[in-house]
Design a protein around this motif. Structure first.
Motif, PDB file in Angstrom:
ATOM      1  N   UNK A  81       0.837  -1.204   0.000  1.00 54.40           N
ATOM      2  CA  UNK A  81       0.000   0.000   0.000  1.00 54.40           C
ATOM      3  C   UNK A  81       0.871   1.254   0.000  1.00 54.40           C
ATOM      4  N   UNK A  82       1.899   1.240   0.834  1.00 60.92           N
ATOM      5  CA  UNK A  82       2.800   2.402   0.910  1.00 60.92           C
ATOM      6  C   UNK A  82       3.546   2.607  -0.401  1.00 60.92           C
ATOM      7  N   UNK A  83       4.035   1.520  -0.974  1.00 61.03           N
ATOM      8  CA  UNK A  83       4.859   1.618  -2.180  1.00 61.03           C
ATOM      9  C   UNK A  83       4.036   1.956  -3.420  1.00 61.03           C
ATOM     10  N   UNK A  84       2.902   1.289  -3.588  1.00 56.79           N
ATOM     11  CA  UNK A  84       2.086   1.513  -4.783  1.00 56.79           C
ATOM     12  C   UNK A  84       1.589   2.950  -4.842  1.00 56.79           C
ATOM     13  N   UNK A  85       1.231   3.510  -3.671  1.00 57.66           N
ATOM     14  CA  UNK A  85       0.720   4.878  -3.643  1.00 57.66           C
ATOM     15  C   UNK A  85       1.819   5.927  -3.547  1.00 57.66           C
ATOM     16  N   UNK A  86       3.074   5.463  -3.543  1.00 59.95           N
ATOM     17  CA  UNK A  86       4.232   6.352  -3.584  1.00 59.95           C
ATOM     18  C   UNK A  86       4.191   7.402  -2.470  1.00 59.95           C
ATOM     19  N   UNK A  87       3.867   6.964  -1.266  1.00 56.82           N
ATOM     20  CA  UNK A  87       3.842   7.863  -0.123  1.00 56.82           C
ATOM     21  C   UNK A  87       5.260   8.216   0.310  1.00 56.82           C
ATOM     22  N   UNK A  88       5.395   9.300   1.068  1.00 54.01           N
ATOM     23  CA  UNK A  88       6.662   9.698   1.657  1.00 54.01           C
ATOM     24  C   UNK A  88       7.308  10.882   0.964  1.00 54.01           C
ATOM     25  N   UNK A  89       8.025  11.671   1.749  1.00 52.54           N
ATOM     26  CA  UNK A  89       8.718  12.856   1.246  1.00 52.54           C
ATOM     27  C   UNK A  89      10.120  12.510   0.765  1.00 52.54           C
ATOM     28  N   UNK A  90      10.519  13.153  -0.320  1.00 54.97           N
ATOM     29  CA  UNK A  90      11.895  13.092  -0.783  1.00 54.97           C
ATOM     30  C   UNK A  90      12.307  11.746  -1.347  1.00 54.97           C
ATOM     31  N   UNK A  91      13.619  11.639  -1.610  1.00 53.60           N
ATOM     32  CA  UNK A  91      14.165  10.434  -2.216  1.00 53.60           C
ATOM     33  C   UNK A  91      14.057   9.231  -1.283  1.00 53.60           C
ATOM     34  N   UNK A  92      14.125   9.469   0.020  1.00 47.72           N
ATOM     35  CA  UNK A  92      14.036   8.367   0.980  1.00 47.72           C
ATOM     36  C   UNK A  92      12.594   8.100   1.409  1.00 47.72           C
ATOM     37  N   UNK A  93      11.652   8.855   0.839  1.00 51.95           N
ATOM     38  CA  UNK A  93      10.211   8.645   1.038  1.00 51.95           C
ATOM     39  C   UNK A  93       9.883   8.552   2.528  1.00 51.95           C
ATOM     40  N   UNK A  94      10.198   9.646   3.223  1.00 51.21           N
ATOM     41  CA  UNK A  94      10.024   9.720   4.665  1.00 51.21           C
ATOM     42  C   UNK A  94       8.541   9.753   5.026  1.00 51.21           C
ATOM     43  N   UNK A  95       8.124   8.779   5.844  1.00 51.72           N
ATOM     44  CA  UNK A  95       6.715   8.736   6.223  1.00 51.72           C
ATOM     45  C   UNK A  95       6.407   7.680   7.263  1.00 51.72           C
ATOM     46  N   UNK A  96       5.171   7.736   7.768  1.00 54.22           N
ATOM     47  CA  UNK A  96       4.663   6.763   8.734  1.00 54.22           C
ATOM     48  C   UNK A  96       3.218   6.443   8.352  1.00 54.22           C
ATOM     49  N   UNK A  97       2.894   5.157   8.298  1.00 56.22           N
ATOM     50  CA  UNK A  97       1.564   4.724   7.879  1.00 56.22           C
ATOM     51  C   UNK A  97       0.940   3.800   8.916  1.00 56.22           C
ATOM     52  N   UNK A  98      -0.328   4.082   9.252  1.00 61.00           N
ATOM     53  CA  UNK A  98      -1.128   3.186  10.079  1.00 61.00           C
ATOM     54  C   UNK A  98      -2.197   2.552   9.203  1.00 61.00           C
ATOM     55  N   UNK A  99      -2.218   1.229   9.157  1.00 62.45           N
ATOM     56  CA  UNK A  99      -3.234   0.494   8.415  1.00 62.45           C
ATOM     57  C   UNK A  99      -4.117  -0.281   9.388  1.00 62.45           C
ATOM     58  N   UNK A 100      -5.430  -0.189   9.201  1.00 58.40           N
ATOM     59  CA  UNK A 100      -6.388  -0.943  10.011  1.00 58.40           C
ATOM     60  C   UNK A 100      -7.236  -1.804   9.085  1.00 58.40           C
ATOM     61  N   UNK A 101      -7.228  -3.119   9.311  1.00 60.55           N
ATOM     62  CA  UNK A 101      -8.019  -4.060   8.519  1.00 60.55           C
ATOM     63  C   UNK A 101      -9.108  -4.653   9.413  1.00 60.55           C
ATOM     64  N   UNK A 102     -10.375  -4.429   9.045  1.00 63.14           N
ATOM     65  CA  UNK A 102     -11.476  -4.763   9.935  1.00 63.14           C
ATOM     66  C   UNK A 102     -11.775  -6.263   9.985  1.00 63.14           C
ATOM     67  N   UNK A 103     -11.766  -6.936   8.856  1.00 58.51           N
ATOM     68  CA  UNK A 103     -12.125  -8.355   8.853  1.00 58.51           C
ATOM     69  C   UNK A 103     -11.128  -9.181   9.657  1.00 58.51           C
ATOM     70  N   UNK A 104      -9.859  -8.879   9.511  1.00 58.87           N
ATOM     71  CA  UNK A 104      -8.835  -9.624  10.232  1.00 58.87           C
ATOM     72  C   UNK A 104      -8.561  -9.055  11.631  1.00 58.87           C
ATOM     73  N   UNK A 105      -9.130  -7.861  11.918  1.00 55.43           N
ATOM     74  CA  UNK A 105      -8.893  -7.157  13.194  1.00 55.43           C
ATOM     75  C   UNK A 105      -7.385  -6.945  13.394  1.00 55.43           C
ATOM     76  N   UNK A 106      -6.730  -6.533  12.331  1.00 55.51           N
ATOM     77  CA  UNK A 106      -5.297  -6.280  12.366  1.00 55.51           C
ATOM     78  C   UNK A 106      -5.029  -4.785  12.263  1.00 55.51           C
ATOM     79  N   UNK A 107      -3.970  -4.347  12.911  1.00 58.40           N
ATOM     80  CA  UNK A 107      -3.433  -3.015  12.646  1.00 58.40           C
ATOM     81  C   UNK A 107      -1.939  -3.174  12.394  1.00 58.40           C
ATOM     82  N   UNK A 108      -1.432  -2.368  11.490  1.00 56.35           N
ATOM     83  CA  UNK A 108      -0.007  -2.369  11.187  1.00 56.35           C
ATOM     84  C   UNK A 108       0.485  -0.932  11.090  1.00 56.35           C
ATOM     85  N   UNK A 109       1.712  -0.719  11.607  1.00 56.36           N
ATOM     86  CA  UNK A 109       2.365   0.584  11.517  1.00 56.36           C
ATOM     87  C   UNK A 109       3.659   0.400  10.735  1.00 56.36           C
TER      88      UNK A 109
END
Length: 248
Positions: A81-109
């Protein structure tokens, strides 16, 4: 196109490992509530807060909710998700992402680049501990606000330095304590009018009461001043990625 349909389409594109126009750079917002967990007012407030922090520190903060990650693991999905949407600033793509998936009741940072320097695996675990109860209880806006606050604290500390903030607060506290101590001791000293300074210690001894029969010198300690030798090469900043999370 509904949010749920967009979520399903995204999962299919992750399976195929290709990018399409709907997920091209700049098309995806920093807050993507595909699982429809937020009210319109909550979404608007969170979006403003995310944009404020992201643009202030040039480290992109992203929150995404989905119905399911499909056959992917949560770790694989959040990275794709992070890579396909090309998130992040600059060449090193600086960023932080929180993903919440309801069916699996998972969260990922996921933290990337300077975001990974600021938010280590241990920090990810701490942030998870801070938001998991709100996620479990369905207070999603509270969880997301806490996530943003924690990200800002860690990123600001990485950029501006925690030690400098600590020393600044310590020096202020010491200065206040010194002023109070001077006032108190000055007041006490002003009351000791009968006490006068003596020029020699003989004023405090009884004549003939002390005789020195033996004397010698002892070596007690020495002071060695050492300075750390700086390495000629330093590690590159902003080249790493951390992923962690759990169930809620």
């Amino acid at each position: 196109m509904t949010k749920k349909f967009l979520s399903v389409i995204f999962v299919l594109f992750v399976y195929l490992s290709v990018s399409v126009t709907a997920f091209a750079e700049g098309d995806m917002p920093r807050l993507y509530d595909s699982a429809d967990l937020l009210t319109d007012s909550e979404e608007s407030s969170l979006q403003s807060r995310i944009d404020e922090v992201s643009e202030k520190y040039k480290v992109e903060v992203i929150i995404a909710t989905v119905e399911t990650v499909g056959d992917y693991t949560a770790d694989e999905f959040v990275e794709s998700y992070y890579d396909i949407n090309d998130y992040g600033y600059g060449e090193t793509r600086d960023g932080v992402l929180l993903l919440v998936s309801m069916e699996e009741r998972d969260y990922r940072i996921l933290s990337n680049g300077l975001g990974a320097d600021a938010i280590s695996p241990d920090d990810i675990e701490d942030i998870g501990d801070a938001i998991v109860s709100s996620l479990s209880d369905g207070y999603y806006a509270d969880a997301f606000n806490t996530f943003i606050d924690e990200c800002e604290y860690q990123i600001d500390g990485e950029i501006n330095g925690f030690p400098f903030k600590f020393m600044k607060n310590l020096l202020i506290s010491l200065a206040i304590g010194l002023v109070i101590a001077l006032i108190v001791t000055g007041s006490m000293r002003s009351k000791l009018k009968s006490v006068k300074k003596k020029a020699a210690a003989t004023e405090y001894t009884k004549p003939g009461s002390m005789k020195v029969t033996y004397s010698t010198d002892f070596f007690l300690y020495r002071v060695v001043d050492r300075q750390k030798k700086e390495s000629s090469s330093s590690g590159s900043s902003g080249s790493s990625r951390n992923v962690g999370g759990g169930k809620f």
